[in-house]
Motif scaffolding. Sequence first.
Motif, short mmCIF file in Angstrom:
data_model
loop_
_atom_site.label_atom_id
_atom_site.label_comp_id
_atom_site.label_asym_id
_atom_site.label_seq_id
_atom_site.Cartn_x
_atom_site.Cartn_y
_atom_site.Cartn_z
N VAL A 128 -1.45 -16.98 30.89
CA VAL A 128 -1.60 -15.60 30.43
C VAL A 128 -2.45 -15.62 29.16
O VAL A 128 -2.10 -16.30 28.18
CB VAL A 128 -0.24 -14.94 30.13
N THR A 129 -3.55 -14.88 29.17
CA THR A 129 -4.45 -14.83 28.01
C THR A 129 -4.42 -13.44 27.41
O THR A 129 -4.61 -12.45 28.11
CB THR A 129 -5.90 -15.18 28.41
N THR A 130 -4.16 -13.39 26.10
CA THR A 130 -4.23 -12.12 25.38
C THR A 130 -5.40 -12.18 24.40
O THR A 130 -5.76 -13.25 23.89
CB THR A 130 -2.93 -11.83 24.60
N ARG A 131 -6.01 -11.04 24.13
CA ARG A 131 -7.10 -10.95 23.16
C ARG A 131 -6.71 -9.98 22.07
O ARG A 131 -6.36 -8.83 22.35
CB ARG A 131 -8.40 -10.49 23.81
N MET A 132 -6.76 -10.45 20.83
CA MET A 132 -6.44 -9.60 19.69
C MET A 132 -7.73 -9.29 18.93
O MET A 132 -8.51 -10.19 18.62
CB MET A 132 -5.46 -10.32 18.76
N ASP A 133 -7.94 -8.01 18.65
CA ASP A 133 -9.06 -7.58 17.81
C ASP A 133 -8.52 -7.32 16.41
O ASP A 133 -7.64 -6.46 16.21
CB ASP A 133 -9.70 -6.30 18.36
N VAL A 134 -9.02 -8.08 15.45
CA VAL A 134 -8.52 -8.02 14.07
C VAL A 134 -9.51 -7.23 13.22
O VAL A 134 -10.73 -7.52 13.23
CB VAL A 134 -8.35 -9.44 13.50
N ARG A 135 -9.01 -6.24 12.49
CA ARG A 135 -9.86 -5.38 11.66
C ARG A 135 -9.45 -5.49 10.20
O ARG A 135 -8.28 -5.68 9.89
CB ARG A 135 -9.77 -3.94 12.13
N ALA A 136 -10.44 -5.35 9.33
CA ALA A 136 -10.21 -5.30 7.88
C ALA A 136 -10.80 -3.99 7.38
O ALA A 136 -12.01 -3.75 7.52
CB ALA A 136 -10.87 -6.48 7.19
N GLY A 137 -9.95 -3.13 6.84
CA GLY A 137 -10.42 -1.81 6.40
C GLY A 137 -11.03 -1.01 7.52
O GLY A 137 -11.96 -0.22 7.31
N GLY A 138 -10.52 -1.22 8.75
CA GLY A 138 -11.02 -0.49 9.90
C GLY A 138 -12.24 -1.10 10.56
O GLY A 138 -12.67 -0.66 11.62
N GLU A 139 -12.82 -2.14 9.96
CA GLU A 139 -14.02 -2.78 10.49
C GLU A 139 -13.62 -4.05 11.25
O GLU A 139 -12.84 -4.86 10.75
CB GLU A 139 -14.96 -3.14 9.34
N LEU A 140 -14.17 -4.24 12.45
CA LEU A 140 -13.85 -5.41 13.25
C LEU A 140 -14.27 -6.67 12.50
O LEU A 140 -15.43 -6.84 12.14
CB LEU A 140 -14.55 -5.35 14.61
N ALA A 141 -13.29 -7.56 12.25
CA ALA A 141 -13.54 -8.78 11.48
C ALA A 141 -13.52 -10.03 12.35
O ALA A 141 -14.07 -11.06 11.97
CB ALA A 141 -12.49 -8.91 10.37
N GLY A 142 -12.85 -9.96 13.50
CA GLY A 142 -12.79 -11.13 14.37
C GLY A 142 -11.94 -10.88 15.59
O GLY A 142 -11.23 -9.87 15.68
N THR A 143 -12.04 -11.79 16.54
CA THR A 143 -11.19 -11.72 17.74
C THR A 143 -10.44 -13.04 17.88
O THR A 143 -10.95 -14.10 17.49
CB THR A 143 -12.02 -11.47 19.01
#
Length: 329
Positions: free
Chosen positions: A146-161
Amino acid sequence: MGPDDERADVSEDVAEDVYARLKAYEGRASAVGGAGKDLVNEPMIRHWCEAMGDTNPAYAGPDAMAPPTMLQAWTMGGLSGHAARSEAFDELLGLLDGAGYTSVVATDCEQEYLRPLRPGDRITFDALIESVSQRKTTKLGTGHFVTTRMDVRAGGELAGTHRFRILKYAPAAQGREGASESSARPRRPRPVVNRDNAGFWEGVARHRLLIQRCDGCKTLRFPWLPGCNACGSPKWDTVEASGEGTVYSYVVMHHPPFPAFTATDHAAAAAGPYAVALIELAEGVRMISNVVGVPHDEVRIGTPVRLEFLRADEELELPVFRAVEGSEG
């Protein structure tokens, strides 16, 4: 068609039905509106760098950024967890449990860094169930990745996955009729060997503990990496560690108990807690391993240790560190 063939057909039909139900969860959220419990902060960055032995000046001072590999650290919920976890993800795990895939092991992760994280950044994230594999048979047992993908944001801006993959599996039968006790004992999970670290494991097989050395700036590094984190050079050779070291830090594992990890020392194979230590080698790099030859509650920071190789099973040897006889706790 005999009874065995009929049972095989039924089993395959059930497996296909389970897989179809699992696939229906692809694309659904596994976490929604998650928020980091702490702002990106200097103390966590400092502790991380000290533990990893990373002295890159970019991670200190007034314009410091967080090491990119800390990406997941800012999203972790700790023992209390996160309220953002979705019902869909719990349903998916429940479906796997109900189908007999009750064990779980993390297999790998992939990260992509889009912008630096700096002290004061507020982290938010969303995650989805990216994929569920067909039924796979591994040495641990049969199950689904099972693979999950997390989108990480800093101040609302995409910072990494951050992609995280687990195997939910039904453990393989241990041993066989007439097998010896040692061959029936649960085996340790296999290390992940790839093109970047294969040389390290080849050295272990020859009872040599190899450390990478940058061809450019001659910096030693561990764990093995494709390039130097000091000067960026992709060229390197190796030096063999002397095997001498000290305990830099350690934890004692109490729970959950896992039989494959109870016999870390041939002289003390009884089930119970065991010590996992960050060992500082005489060469200056650090590595994680087990401390053997001393009860877990007598391991101390500064304990001198010496390298030896533990035969975990018929296929796997591991570098471990034995407390030097006569050392003071």
